[in-house]
Design a protein around this motif. Structure first.
Motif, PDB file in Angstrom:
ATOM      1  N   GLN A 125      27.967  71.832  28.267  1.00  0.00           N
ATOM      2  CA  GLN A 125      28.397  73.005  29.015  1.00  0.00           C
ATOM      3  C   GLN A 125      28.237  74.274  28.191  1.00  0.00           C
ATOM      4  OE1 GLN A 125      32.353  72.184  30.444  1.00  0.00           O
ATOM      5  NE2 GLN A 125      31.591  70.901  32.095  1.00  0.00           N
ATOM      6  N   ASP A 126      27.970  74.125  26.906  1.00  0.00           N
ATOM      7  CA  ASP A 126      27.686  75.293  26.077  1.00  0.00           C
ATOM      8  C   ASP A 126      26.266  75.808  26.294  1.00  0.00           C
ATOM      9  OD1 ASP A 126      26.621  72.992  24.915  1.00  0.00           O
ATOM     10  OD2 ASP A 126      26.763  73.800  22.883  1.00  0.00           O
ATOM     11  N   ARG A 127      25.453  75.089  27.059  1.00  0.00           N
ATOM     12  CA  ARG A 127      24.068  75.484  27.332  1.00  0.00           C
ATOM     13  C   ARG A 127      23.877  75.989  28.757  1.00  0.00           C
ATOM     14  NH1 ARG A 127      20.533  71.543  23.688  1.00  0.00           N
ATOM     15  NH2 ARG A 127      22.090  71.204  22.098  1.00  0.00           N
ATOM     16  N   ASP A 128      24.967  76.209  29.481  1.00  0.00           N
ATOM     17  CA  ASP A 128      24.874  76.660  30.869  1.00  0.00           C
ATOM     18  C   ASP A 128      24.629  78.151  30.999  1.00  0.00           C
ATOM     19  OD1 ASP A 128      25.227  74.127  31.820  1.00  0.00           O
ATOM     20  OD2 ASP A 128      27.358  74.360  32.235  1.00  0.00           O
ATOM     21  N   GLY A 129      24.705  78.902  29.924  1.00  0.00           N
ATOM     22  CA  GLY A 129      24.492  80.340  29.979  1.00  0.00           C
ATOM     23  C   GLY A 129      25.702  81.089  29.459  1.00  0.00           C
ATOM     24  N   CYS A 130      25.682  82.385  29.648  1.00  0.00           N
ATOM     25  CA  CYS A 130      26.744  83.259  29.166  1.00  0.00           C
ATOM     26  C   CYS A 130      28.063  82.947  29.891  1.00  0.00           C
ATOM     27  CB  CYS A 130      26.345  84.706  29.410  1.00  0.00           C
ATOM     28  SG  CYS A 130      27.601  85.902  28.971  1.00  0.00           S
ATOM     29  N   PRO A 131      29.152  82.669  29.157  1.00  0.00           N
ATOM     30  CA  PRO A 131      30.422  82.293  29.791  1.00  0.00           C
ATOM     31  C   PRO A 131      31.339  83.465  30.120  1.00  0.00           C
ATOM     32  CG  PRO A 131      30.617  81.993  27.459  1.00  0.00           C
ATOM     33  CD  PRO A 131      29.203  82.468  27.714  1.00  0.00           C
ATOM     34  N   LYS A 132      30.874  84.701  30.009  1.00  0.00           N
ATOM     35  CA  LYS A 132      31.723  85.870  30.264  1.00  0.00           C
ATOM     36  C   LYS A 132      32.126  85.927  31.733  1.00  0.00           C
ATOM     37  CE  LYS A 132      32.819  90.365  29.342  1.00  0.00           C
ATOM     38  NZ  LYS A 132      34.155  90.614  28.991  1.00  0.00           N
ATOM     39  N   ILE A 133      33.414  86.158  31.996  1.00  0.00           N
ATOM     40  CA  ILE A 133      33.921  86.302  33.361  1.00  0.00           C
ATOM     41  C   ILE A 133      33.560  87.707  33.849  1.00  0.00           C
ATOM     42  CG2 ILE A 133      35.965  86.257  34.830  1.00  0.00           C
ATOM     43  CD1 ILE A 133      35.386  83.559  33.574  1.00  0.00           C
ATOM     44  N   VAL A 134      32.857  87.807  34.989  1.00  0.00           N
ATOM     45  CA  VAL A 134      32.372  89.104  35.455  1.00  0.00           C
ATOM     46  C   VAL A 134      33.186  89.697  36.595  1.00  0.00           C
ATOM     47  CG1 VAL A 134      30.009  88.771  34.658  1.00  0.00           C
ATOM     48  CG2 VAL A 134      30.648  87.978  36.906  1.00  0.00           C
ATOM     49  N   ASN A 135      34.070  88.934  37.226  1.00  0.00           N
ATOM     50  CA  ASN A 135      34.907  89.520  38.275  1.00  0.00           C
ATOM     51  C   ASN A 135      36.372  89.333  37.916  1.00  0.00           C
ATOM     52  OD1 ASN A 135      35.197  86.781  38.738  1.00  0.00           O
ATOM     53  ND2 ASN A 135      35.214  87.001  40.940  1.00  0.00           N
ATOM     54  N   LEU A 136      37.242  90.074  38.578  1.00  0.00           N
ATOM     55  CA  LEU A 136      38.671  89.995  38.277  1.00  0.00           C
ATOM     56  C   LEU A 136      39.335  88.776  38.885  1.00  0.00           C
ATOM     57  CD1 LEU A 136      39.832  93.672  38.764  1.00  0.00           C
ATOM     58  CD2 LEU A 136      39.687  92.402  36.637  1.00  0.00           C
ATOM     59  N   THR A 195      31.839  74.598  18.601  1.00  0.00           N
ATOM     60  CA  THR A 195      30.605  75.378  18.767  1.00  0.00           C
ATOM     61  C   THR A 195      30.919  76.838  19.083  1.00  0.00           C
ATOM     62  OG1 THR A 195      29.591  73.397  19.678  1.00  0.00           O
ATOM     63  CG2 THR A 195      28.394  75.452  19.953  1.00  0.00           C
ATOM     64  N   LEU A 196      30.297  77.735  18.354  1.00  0.00           N
ATOM     65  CA  LEU A 196      30.500  79.163  18.538  1.00  0.00           C
ATOM     66  C   LEU A 196      29.883  79.629  19.858  1.00  0.00           C
ATOM     67  CD1 LEU A 196      31.753  81.407  16.793  1.00  0.00           C
ATOM     68  CD2 LEU A 196      29.488  81.851  15.899  1.00  0.00           C
ATOM     69  N   VAL A 197      30.560  80.546  20.551  1.00  0.00           N
ATOM     70  CA  VAL A 197      30.103  81.049  21.849  1.00  0.00           C
ATOM     71  C   VAL A 197      29.170  82.238  21.638  1.00  0.00           C
ATOM     72  CG1 VAL A 197      30.849  82.196  23.965  1.00  0.00           C
ATOM     73  CG2 VAL A 197      32.149  80.286  23.078  1.00  0.00           C
ATOM     74  N   HIS A 198      28.003  82.195  22.280  1.00  0.00           N
ATOM     75  CA  HIS A 198      27.072  83.325  22.299  1.00  0.00           C
ATOM     76  C   HIS A 198      27.040  83.881  23.708  1.00  0.00           C
ATOM     77  CE1 HIS A 198      25.362  82.901  18.280  1.00  0.00           C
ATOM     78  NE2 HIS A 198      25.514  81.588  18.461  1.00  0.00           N
ATOM     79  N   ILE A 199      27.066  85.223  23.832  1.00  0.00           N
ATOM     80  CA  ILE A 199      27.029  85.858  25.146  1.00  0.00           C
ATOM     81  C   ILE A 199      25.758  86.690  25.269  1.00  0.00           C
ATOM     82  CG2 ILE A 199      29.522  85.850  25.479  1.00  0.00           C
ATOM     83  CD1 ILE A 199      29.618  88.745  24.629  1.00  0.00           C
ATOM     84  N   CYS A 200      25.409  87.048  26.500  1.00  0.00           N
ATOM     85  CA  CYS A 200      24.168  87.796  26.738  1.00  0.00           C
ATOM     86  C   CYS A 200      24.333  89.249  26.277  1.00  0.00           C
ATOM     87  CB  CYS A 200      23.778  87.727  28.208  1.00  0.00           C
ATOM     88  SG  CYS A 200      24.881  88.567  29.337  1.00  0.00           S
ATOM     89  N   ASP A 201      23.221  89.939  26.145  1.00  0.00           N
ATOM     90  CA  ASP A 201      23.241  91.316  25.668  1.00  0.00           C
ATOM     91  C   ASP A 201      23.871  92.264  26.685  1.00  0.00           C
ATOM     92  OD1 ASP A 201      22.060  90.550  23.301  1.00  0.00           O
ATOM     93  OD2 ASP A 201      20.029  90.851  24.082  1.00  0.00           O
ATOM     94  N   ASP A 202      23.769  91.957  27.976  1.00  0.00           N
ATOM     95  CA  ASP A 202      24.374  92.808  28.998  1.00  0.00           C
ATOM     96  C   ASP A 202      25.898  92.772  28.930  1.00  0.00           C
ATOM     97  OD1 ASP A 202      21.859  93.406  29.906  1.00  0.00           O
ATOM     98  OD2 ASP A 202      21.898  91.918  31.516  1.00  0.00           O
ATOM     99  N   CYS A 203      26.461  91.628  28.577  1.00  0.00           N
ATOM    100  CA  CYS A 203      27.919  91.487  28.490  1.00  0.00           C
ATOM    101  C   CYS A 203      28.475  92.035  27.181  1.00  0.00           C
ATOM    102  CB  CYS A 203      28.317  90.019  28.633  1.00  0.00           C
ATOM    103  SG  CYS A 203      28.010  89.367  30.272  1.00  0.00           S
ATOM    104  N   ASN A 204      27.609  92.390  26.242  1.00  0.00           N
ATOM    105  CA  ASN A 204      28.055  92.915  24.952  1.00  0.00           C
ATOM    106  C   ASN A 204      27.477  94.312  24.724  1.00  0.00           C
ATOM    107  OD1 ASN A 204      29.530  92.551  22.540  1.00  0.00           O
ATOM    108  ND2 ASN A 204      27.619  92.252  21.432  1.00  0.00           N
ATOM    109  N   ALA A 233      24.689  87.850  20.316  1.00  0.00           N
ATOM    110  CA  ALA A 233      26.058  88.369  20.232  1.00  0.00           C
ATOM    111  C   ALA A 233      27.074  87.226  20.294  1.00  0.00           C
ATOM    112  CB  ALA A 233      26.312  89.344  21.374  1.00  0.00           C
ATOM    113  N   ILE A 234      28.090  87.323  19.463  1.00  0.00           N
ATOM    114  CA  ILE A 234      29.142  86.311  19.392  1.00  0.00           C
ATOM    115  C   ILE A 234      30.260  86.704  20.357  1.00  0.00           C
ATOM    116  CG2 ILE A 234      30.810  85.162  17.882  1.00  0.00           C
ATOM    117  CD1 ILE A 234      27.948  84.610  17.100  1.00  0.00           C
ATOM    118  N   GLY A 235      30.734  85.747  21.153  1.00  0.00           N
ATOM    119  CA  GLY A 235      31.836  85.993  22.068  1.00  0.00           C
ATOM    120  C   GLY A 235      33.149  86.128  21.323  1.00  0.00           C
TER     121      GLY A 235
END
Length: 110
Positions: A80-91, A41-50, A18-20
């Motif tokens: 830093q693009d290889r550290d994992g999904c960059p989606k912010i999960v808390n407010l 570099t294009l951002v890819h996010i995990c399936d749970d965040c999408n 999935a593309i961020g």
């Protein structure tokens, strides 16, 4: 965004296909460091965040996404693009404090 706000937590799971996305307010910025230059570099996010209602939402703030998210050249060189999904999960504590302050005093959003 997370560089300037230490209370924000990123997902950091294994990214999928999935593309961020970014909203109008967050557009044309690096997801990690908020740089405006050399987005490569294009951002890819995990399936749970999408999944479900989160599909197509902004990676940083959760608003409806309008453009693809990119990492800048410096974050790519520092891997830093290889550290994992960059989606912010808390407010974050400042947004939550604002919500409860408005609720306490009865202010309504315009």
């Amino acid at each position: 965004m997370a560089k300037h706000h230490p209370d924000l937590v990123m997902c950091r799971k294994q990214p999928g296909i999935a593309i961020g996305r970014l909203c109008e307010k967050c557009a044309a910025k690096c997801v990690v460091c908020d740089s405006f230059v050399n987005l490569t570099t294009l951002v890819h996010i995990c399936d749970d965040c999408n999944y479900g209602s989160h599909e197509g939402r902004c990676v940083v703030c959760g608003a409806p996404g309008v453009t693809d998210a990119y990492y800048c050249n410096q974050c790519t060189m520092l891997e830093q693009d290889r550290d994992g999904c960059p989606k912010i999960v808390n407010l974050g504590s400042t947004k939550m404090d604002l919500f409860y302050e408005r609720k306490k005093y009865g202010f309504k959003k315009r």
